[in-house]
Design a protein around this motif. Structure first.
Motif, mmCIF file in Angstrom:
data_model
loop_
_atom_site.group_PDB
_atom_site.id
_atom_site.type_symbol
_atom_site.label_atom_id
_atom_site.label_comp_id
_atom_site.label_asym_id
_atom_site.label_seq_id
_atom_site.Cartn_x
_atom_site.Cartn_y
_atom_site.Cartn_z
ATOM 1 N N ARG A 173 0.841 -1.198 0.000
ATOM 2 C CA ARG A 173 0.000 0.000 0.000
ATOM 3 C C ARG A 173 0.877 1.250 0.000
ATOM 4 O O ARG A 173 2.038 1.225 0.420
ATOM 5 C CB ARG A 173 -0.944 0.010 1.206
ATOM 6 N N ASP A 174 0.279 2.362 -0.459
ATOM 7 C CA ASP A 174 0.991 3.633 -0.528
ATOM 8 C C ASP A 174 0.938 4.338 0.816
ATOM 9 O O ASP A 174 0.497 5.479 0.911
ATOM 10 C CB ASP A 174 0.378 4.518 -1.618
ATOM 11 N N HIS A 175 1.344 3.645 1.841
ATOM 12 C CA HIS A 175 1.389 4.190 3.193
ATOM 13 C C HIS A 175 2.348 3.332 3.999
ATOM 14 O O HIS A 175 2.469 2.145 3.767
ATOM 15 C CB HIS A 175 -0.014 4.157 3.822
ATOM 16 N N SER A 176 2.999 3.953 4.960
ATOM 17 C CA SER A 176 4.012 3.225 5.727
ATOM 18 C C SER A 176 3.432 2.349 6.837
ATOM 19 O O SER A 176 4.115 1.460 7.339
ATOM 20 C CB SER A 176 5.009 4.210 6.335
ATOM 21 N N GLU A 177 2.184 2.615 7.228
ATOM 22 C CA GLU A 177 1.607 1.900 8.364
ATOM 23 C C GLU A 177 0.678 0.772 7.916
ATOM 24 O O GLU A 177 0.082 0.823 6.850
ATOM 25 C CB GLU A 177 0.850 2.866 9.276
ATOM 26 N N ILE A 178 0.557 -0.195 8.790
ATOM 27 C CA ILE A 178 -0.313 -1.346 8.560
ATOM 28 C C ILE A 178 -1.776 -0.911 8.496
ATOM 29 O O ILE A 178 -2.193 0.006 9.207
ATOM 30 C CB ILE A 178 -0.128 -2.367 9.706
ATOM 31 N N ASN A 179 -2.541 -1.605 7.678
ATOM 32 C CA ASN A 179 -3.986 -1.479 7.706
ATOM 33 C C ASN A 179 -4.558 -2.887 7.506
ATOM 34 O O ASN A 179 -4.037 -3.661 6.699
ATOM 35 C CB ASN A 179 -4.479 -0.546 6.599
ATOM 36 N N LEU A 180 -5.587 -3.228 8.264
ATOM 37 C CA LEU A 180 -6.151 -4.579 8.187
ATOM 38 C C LEU A 180 -7.135 -4.744 7.030
ATOM 39 O O LEU A 180 -7.438 -5.866 6.634
ATOM 40 C CB LEU A 180 -6.844 -4.945 9.499
ATOM 41 N N PHE A 181 -7.578 -3.632 6.469
ATOM 42 C CA PHE A 181 -8.585 -3.708 5.421
ATOM 43 C C PHE A 181 -7.904 -3.844 4.061
ATOM 44 O O PHE A 181 -7.133 -2.982 3.646
ATOM 45 C CB PHE A 181 -9.481 -2.471 5.452
ATOM 46 N N GLN A 182 -8.247 -4.906 3.353
ATOM 47 C CA GLN A 182 -7.590 -5.158 2.069
ATOM 48 C C GLN A 182 -7.860 -4.070 1.053
ATOM 49 O O GLN A 182 -7.057 -3.881 0.124
ATOM 50 C CB GLN A 182 -7.981 -6.527 1.529
ATOM 51 N N GLU A 183 -8.952 -3.326 1.224
ATOM 52 C CA GLU A 183 -9.249 -2.233 0.299
ATOM 53 C C GLU A 183 -8.200 -1.124 0.379
ATOM 54 O O GLU A 183 -8.109 -0.280 -0.515
ATOM 55 C CB GLU A 183 -10.623 -1.640 0.606
ATOM 56 N N ARG A 184 -7.420 -1.099 1.445
ATOM 57 C CA ARG A 184 -6.385 -0.082 1.634
ATOM 58 C C ARG A 184 -5.058 -0.437 0.947
ATOM 59 O O ARG A 184 -4.124 0.337 1.031
ATOM 60 C CB ARG A 184 -6.123 0.118 3.127
ATOM 61 N N TYR A 185 -5.003 -1.587 0.326
ATOM 62 C CA TYR A 185 -3.787 -2.014 -0.381
ATOM 63 C C TYR A 185 -4.025 -1.885 -1.877
ATOM 64 O O TYR A 185 -4.974 -2.434 -2.419
ATOM 65 C CB TYR A 185 -3.416 -3.449 0.002
ATOM 66 N N GLU A 186 -3.142 -1.127 -2.523
ATOM 67 C CA GLU A 186 -3.358 -0.781 -3.926
ATOM 68 C C GLU A 186 -2.728 -1.757 -4.910
ATOM 69 O O GLU A 186 -3.168 -1.854 -6.052
ATOM 70 C CB GLU A 186 -2.795 0.622 -4.219
ATOM 71 N N TYR A 187 -1.675 -2.463 -4.487
ATOM 72 C CA TYR A 187 -0.907 -3.275 -5.425
ATOM 73 C C TYR A 187 -0.925 -4.735 -4.979
ATOM 74 O O TYR A 187 -0.412 -5.063 -3.909
ATOM 75 C CB TYR A 187 0.538 -2.759 -5.499
ATOM 76 N N TRP A 188 -1.457 -5.586 -5.832
ATOM 77 C CA TRP A 188 -1.678 -6.983 -5.495
ATOM 78 C C TRP A 188 -0.971 -7.915 -6.474
ATOM 79 O O TRP A 188 -0.869 -7.619 -7.661
ATOM 80 C CB TRP A 188 -3.169 -7.301 -5.524
ATOM 81 N N GLY A 189 -0.560 -9.066 -5.965
ATOM 82 C CA GLY A 189 -0.062 -10.123 -6.817
ATOM 83 C C GLY A 189 -1.204 -11.012 -7.277
ATOM 84 O O GLY A 189 -2.358 -10.817 -6.891
#
Length: 123
Positions: free
Chosen positions: A98-114
């Motif tokens: 994700r475009d952020h340094s901190e953890i987030n539990l919600f997968q919608e907060r992650y922009e780049y996926w394999g």
């Protein structure tokens, strides 16, 4: 163009270990948090573990003590070391940045996926 690729999955027996890798290309993710999710057949994708840019990590309760997330910023690669595998760990495992340094539990907060890597644990 950003590309994220997981590898290391396979078919193992209960009690075995696997190490999944997640390599990103196209830009640096050294200042980004990274996470692993998994999706078992007939189920939704669920959180497994996440690590912040500074190295703080969080693991889902059922994998605590067995799985360890880590990140090598120099290699733009994250890892999931999985020990004492159980049949219920069988799933497709996905990594994400994700475009952020901190953890987030919600997968919608992650922009780049394999695309995911299959892990199958036989009893």
């Amino acid at each position: 163009q950003v590309r994220v690729v997981e590898s290391g999955g396979g078919l193992v027996q209960a009690g075995d270990s696997l190490r999944l890798s997640c390599t990103a290309s196209g830009r640096s993710f050294s200042n980004s948090a990274m996470a692993w999710y998994r999706q078992a057949p007939e189920n939704q994708r669920t959180f497994v573990a996440a690590i912040s840019a500074s190295g703080f990590s969080l693991h889902e309760e059922s994998v605590k003590g067995r799985f360890t997330i880590s990140k090598d910023n120099a290699k733009n690669t994250g890892y999931l070391q999985m020990n004492a595998l159980k049949p219920e760990d069988t799933a497709v495992y996905y990594c994400a940045f994700r475009d952020h340094s901190e953890i987030n539990l919600f997968q919608e907060r992650y922009e780049y996926w394999g695309q995911g890597t299959q892990v199958t644990v036989s009893s």
